[in-house]
Design a protein around this motif. Structure first.
Motif, short mmCIF file in Angstrom:
data_model
loop_
_atom_site.label_atom_id
_atom_site.label_comp_id
_atom_site.label_asym_id
_atom_site.label_seq_id
_atom_site.Cartn_x
_atom_site.Cartn_y
_atom_site.Cartn_z
N GLU A 1 29.21 24.93 36.61
CA GLU A 1 28.20 25.98 36.72
C GLU A 1 28.44 26.86 37.95
OE1 GLU A 1 26.40 26.61 34.26
OE2 GLU A 1 27.02 24.79 33.22
N ASP A 2 28.89 26.28 39.05
CA ASP A 2 29.17 27.10 40.21
C ASP A 2 30.41 27.98 40.00
OD1 ASP A 2 27.09 25.55 41.52
OD2 ASP A 2 27.93 26.37 43.36
N LEU A 3 31.33 27.51 39.17
CA LEU A 3 32.47 28.35 38.84
C LEU A 3 32.03 29.56 38.02
CD1 LEU A 3 35.52 28.66 39.10
CD2 LEU A 3 35.77 27.38 36.96
N ARG A 4 30.98 29.40 37.23
CA ARG A 4 30.43 30.55 36.49
C ARG A 4 29.91 31.60 37.47
NH1 ARG A 4 29.94 28.79 31.10
NH2 ARG A 4 29.57 26.55 30.90
N VAL A 5 29.26 31.14 38.53
CA VAL A 5 28.75 32.07 39.54
C VAL A 5 29.91 32.83 40.17
CG1 VAL A 5 27.48 32.28 41.71
CG2 VAL A 5 26.74 30.63 39.98
N PHE A 6 30.96 32.10 40.51
CA PHE A 6 32.16 32.71 41.06
C PHE A 6 32.73 33.75 40.09
CE2 PHE A 6 36.74 32.89 41.72
CZ PHE A 6 36.84 33.01 43.09
N PHE A 7 32.76 33.41 38.83
CA PHE A 7 33.29 34.30 37.79
C PHE A 7 32.45 35.58 37.70
CE2 PHE A 7 33.29 35.60 33.24
CZ PHE A 7 34.63 35.95 33.13
N VAL A 8 31.14 35.44 37.74
CA VAL A 8 30.27 36.61 37.69
C VAL A 8 30.56 37.54 38.86
CG1 VAL A 8 27.87 37.39 37.93
CG2 VAL A 8 28.44 35.56 36.32
N ALA A 9 30.73 36.96 40.06
CA ALA A 9 31.03 37.78 41.23
C ALA A 9 32.33 38.55 41.03
CB ALA A 9 31.13 36.89 42.47
N LEU A 10 33.34 37.90 40.53
CA LEU A 10 34.63 38.52 40.34
C LEU A 10 34.58 39.66 39.32
CD1 LEU A 10 37.67 38.44 40.99
CD2 LEU A 10 37.92 36.69 39.21
N THR A 11 33.73 39.52 38.32
CA THR A 11 33.70 40.52 37.24
C THR A 11 32.81 41.70 37.55
OG1 THR A 11 31.92 39.31 36.10
CG2 THR A 11 34.20 38.78 35.48
N ARG A 12 32.18 41.74 38.71
CA ARG A 12 31.39 42.92 39.08
C ARG A 12 32.30 44.10 39.47
NH1 ARG A 12 28.06 42.43 36.23
NH2 ARG A 12 29.39 40.76 35.47
N ALA A 13 33.55 43.83 39.76
CA ALA A 13 34.45 44.83 40.36
C ALA A 13 35.10 45.70 39.30
CB ALA A 13 35.51 44.14 41.19
N LYS A 14 35.14 46.99 39.57
CA LYS A 14 35.88 47.93 38.73
C LYS A 14 37.32 48.09 39.19
CE LYS A 14 32.82 51.29 39.19
NZ LYS A 14 32.14 52.60 38.99
N GLN A 15 37.53 48.10 40.52
CA GLN A 15 38.86 48.35 41.06
C GLN A 15 39.40 47.20 41.90
OE1 GLN A 15 40.92 51.08 40.53
NE2 GLN A 15 39.44 51.65 38.96
N ARG A 16 38.55 46.60 42.76
CA ARG A 16 39.04 45.57 43.69
C ARG A 16 37.99 44.50 43.91
NH1 ARG A 16 40.94 49.80 48.35
NH2 ARG A 16 38.70 50.22 48.24
N ALA A 17 38.47 43.29 44.20
CA ALA A 17 37.58 42.17 44.52
C ALA A 17 38.22 41.36 45.64
CB ALA A 17 37.33 41.29 43.30
N PHE A 18 37.52 41.24 46.77
CA PHE A 18 38.04 40.51 47.92
C PHE A 18 37.06 39.40 48.31
CE2 PHE A 18 39.81 44.88 48.58
CZ PHE A 18 41.12 44.56 48.27
N PHE A 19 37.63 38.33 48.87
CA PHE A 19 36.84 37.16 49.26
C PHE A 19 37.12 36.84 50.72
CE2 PHE A 19 37.59 37.05 44.77
CZ PHE A 19 36.35 36.71 44.24
N LEU A 20 36.07 36.60 51.49
CA LEU A 20 36.21 36.34 52.92
C LEU A 20 36.20 34.84 53.20
CD1 LEU A 20 33.83 39.06 54.45
CD2 LEU A 20 36.18 39.27 53.63
N LEU A 21 37.23 34.38 53.88
CA LEU A 21 37.32 32.99 54.34
C LEU A 21 37.32 33.00 55.85
CD1 LEU A 21 37.92 29.94 54.13
CD2 LEU A 21 40.36 30.54 53.91
N CYS A 22 36.26 32.45 56.46
CA CYS A 22 36.16 32.37 57.92
C CYS A 22 36.18 30.91 58.33
CB CYS A 22 34.88 33.05 58.41
SG CYS A 22 34.63 32.91 60.18
N ARG A 23 37.16 30.51 59.12
CA ARG A 23 37.32 29.10 59.45
C ARG A 23 36.28 28.60 60.44
NH1 ARG A 23 41.70 27.13 57.13
NH2 ARG A 23 43.09 28.64 56.17
N GLU A 24 35.60 29.52 61.08
CA GLU A 24 34.47 29.12 61.92
C GLU A 24 33.27 28.72 61.06
OE1 GLU A 24 31.71 31.04 65.47
OE2 GLU A 24 33.66 31.91 65.04
N ARG A 25 33.26 29.22 59.85
CA ARG A 25 32.17 28.93 58.93
C ARG A 25 32.49 27.74 58.04
NH1 ARG A 25 31.11 33.98 57.43
NH2 ARG A 25 32.83 33.96 55.94
N GLY A 26 33.75 27.59 57.63
CA GLY A 26 34.12 26.49 56.75
C GLY A 26 35.60 26.54 56.42
N GLN A 27 36.06 25.59 55.63
CA GLN A 27 37.47 25.49 55.28
C GLN A 27 37.73 26.02 53.88
OE1 GLN A 27 39.75 24.57 57.64
NE2 GLN A 27 37.89 24.66 58.90
#
Length: 618
Positions: A570-596
């Motif tokens: 179910e959480d992968l579905r949420v990830f999928f929905v986020a990815l499909t909002r984009a018309k041109q580009r989709a970027f994801f932020l990974l901050c190691r101070e926040r998590g791995q």
């Protein structure tokens, strides 16, 4: 009005439909279940089917089409599309509303037919309890053995009247206490939309006359975002329409089912196909995203459904460089600075407008706003948290309200010398609100003269006064009174009670007053209100149904997404929905101070071309 033979009908306002959409559109003698993936044009398909039914006379006057959506802005968007595709007298027979608005309208209209003691008073209050409210209730009542989530779910799914006390389990007993506490025998009633759903279900079960009237009124019902239908909503549909001649068109995508936490029915698609003997079809076109993005999206889609057919990408790629990547940062400060700097550079370079770059937060949008606002300001950017409440209503919900849709175009006419789009919008709204026959030239001339006179005076006054909170409230009241509060409330079922209209009006006037303090002229005030030139921030769940040139997911790490594991589909579905909002580009932020990093997600995406890059170098 002249009707078109079904075999001669053509799509309205677009060139054509894909073959499977044509097939689903022409099915009118039975129900149909349409699986439509991200960017498939679900809203356009429903608008075209409405035009087909109305313009061919398959849905003859005075019969109507009921369209049920889950979000108010989606319901309004669909209604607007039908208005563009059909003659006004046909579009007026298309009722587009949310599930909550539908159930509330039935309770308000047929309240006295609800059996005692479940019949609410006319002046009941609407409540929107959150998990914290259920926690507080359980603690105050000293109820043990039931957690807030169980109470919330049971309240939505337990029918009224309740079974005899000797059949109660702890959850039913807690539900009874909640009803008793909020709906006393003598005193003010407080009803949530879940409770209104249960009252509507009781009304339709117990009153055959009303049930027959609704079925006769609506021979066709559209269900948008069907994957989000809850068990209680599905049960309500059964009580109103199962076994009738009403034909459903249900549209959705089970890969985008992200509302299980809110009670979405797990087997909605299979149950619907079985219970309503529905034909099933799948739309393949993706009109939103280009080939490279669709290929990445399809990797996740296959993980969710190994048998899913590959979509046909129809969007045009308009950007160079990466269209999807994971930006890796060592600290929050570096992340904030690089993110704001990158967006500012893209805006300055004319690549994208600020309001076409969306930040999606997993949860807690207010916290993200607090963290980013100062840095965005330093880079000349405005961050707008559309999840923020103004007088009890979120900005995002307020922007989708009918009242906002009426008032903003009229204020636009006062703020500008010439605005044909706003003029046509206001004239269309006046025609609808006053029930003017499109063929009545005399009545139309009167409306236009009235509008011309009002706009002339409003424009002169707005030119004379600089934006401030007091003037904003005065102008808002002026345009509201031009339409007529009672006229608006009489035509929009959701506003018929004082408290419902008052909540939206309070939010509108408060937000307009806020915006008047931030802009140099009235056109800029209205741009501010609508979020133009601002970077929108929202939660993932609120992004459903929207689209953006560039989507930036704030946080892809094992702390923000602690539950995103290979076993948690179910959480992968949420990830999928986020990815499909984009018309041109989709970027994801990974901050190691926040998590791995979430390694298994990266291993899934790497073969599709989503690489991890040094965020400080973007």
């Amino acid at each position: 009005m002249t009707l078109v033979l079904p075999e001669n009908w053509r799509p309205q306002g677009i060139n054509d439909l894909e073959p499977r959409a044509w097939d689903a559109l022409r099915i009118t003698n039975r129900s149909v279940l349409v699986t439509a993936g991200a960017g498939a044009g679900k809203t356009e398909f429903l608008a075209q089917k409405a035009a087909y039914l109305l313009q061919t006379g398959i849905c003859p006057a005075p019969r109507r089409i009921l369209a049920i959506s889950f979000k108010r802005d989606a319901a309004r968007n669909l209604a607007d599309r039908v208005l563009l595709r059909c003659a006004p007298e046909q579009a007026r027979r298309f009722d587009s509303m949310t599930f909550d608005a539908f159930t509330k309208s039935l309770v308000d209209r047929f309240r006295k037919a609800i059996p005692h003691p479940w019949c609410p008073p006319i002046d009941y209050d609407i409540i929107m309890p959150k998990r914290a409210d259920f926690t507080a209730f359980l603690n105050e009542q000293g109820i043990g053995g039931v957690n807030p989530q169980q109470l919330e779910r049971s309240l939505a799914e337990t029918s009224v009247p309740l079974p005899p006390p000797d059949e109660w389990d702890p959850k039913t007993a807690a539900v009874e206490r909640f009803w008793s506490d909020n709906c006393p025998a003598a005193g003010d009633w407080r009803l949530s939309f879940s409770m209104l759903n249960r009252l509507t279900h009781l009304l339709l079960q117990e009153n055959e006359t009303i049930r027959r009237a609704i079925r006769a009124t609506y021979p066709f019902v559209f269900l948008d975002e069907f994957q989000d239908t809850t068990s209680a909503q599905y049960e309500l549909l059964e009580s109103g329409f199962l076994g009738s001649r009403t034909r459903f068109t249900a549209v959705g995508d089970d890969k985008q089912r992200i509302m299980l936490f809110a009670g979405a029915k797990r087997d909605a698609f299979d149950s619907f196909a079985r219970d309503y003997n529905a034909d099933r079809t799948t739309l393949l076109s993706n009109w939103r995203s280009h080939t490279d993005l669709v290929a990445i999206q399809h990797v996740i889609a296959r993980r969710l459904d190994p048998g899913v057919e590959p979509p046909i990408p129809l969007g045009e790629r308009l950007v160079d460089g990466d269209v999807a990547a994971i930006w890796d940062f060592p600290t929050r400060q570096l992340e904030r600075n690089a993110l704001a700097g990158w967006i500012a550079g893209q805006v300055a370079g004319g690549v994208v407008a600020p309001h076409e770059v969306a930040l999606l937060a997993r949860i807690h949008a207010n916290d993200v706003e607090d963290e980013l606002t100062a840095t965005f300001t330093e880079h000349g950017l405005r961050l707008r948290n559309v999840a923020r409440d103004v007088e009890g209503i979120s900005i995002q919900d307020l922007l989708g309200e009918d009242l906002t849709g009426f008032l903003i175009p009229l204020l636009r006419l006062g703020a500008s010398i010439r605005n044909p789009e706003a003029w046509n919008s206001v004239l269309s709204d006046l025609t609808f609100l006053h029930g003017v026959d499109p063929q009545d030239d005399v009545a139309h001339a009167k409306l236009q003269k009235s509008l011309q006179d009002f706009v002339r005076d409003l424009r002169r006054t707005m030119q004379q006064r600089r934006p401030d909170a007091a003037n904003a409230r005065e102008f808002a009241e002026a345009v509201r009174e031009f339409y007529g509060e009672e006229v608006i409330r009489g035509n929009v079922p959701a506003y018929r009670r004082n408290s419902d209209f008052g909540r939206v009006w309070a939010g509108f006037s408060a937000l307009l007053s806020e915006c008047a303090k931030l802009a140099p002229d009235w056109s800029s005030v209205l741009d501010e209100f609508e979020g133009k030139g601002q970077v929108p921030l929202m939660t993932v769940h609120k992004s459903k149904g929207l689209e953006f040139h560039t989507m930036i997911f704030y946080g892809l790490d094992n702390q923000t997404w602690w539950s995103l594991t290979p076993a948690k589909i179910e959480d992968l579905r949420v990830f999928f929905v986020a990815l499909t909002r984009a018309k041109q580009r989709a970027f994801f932020l990974l901050c190691r101070e926040r998590g791995q990093a979430i390694n298994w997600i990266e291993q899934l995406l790497l073969p599709a071309g989503v690489r991890r890059v040094d965020g400080t170098a973007i």
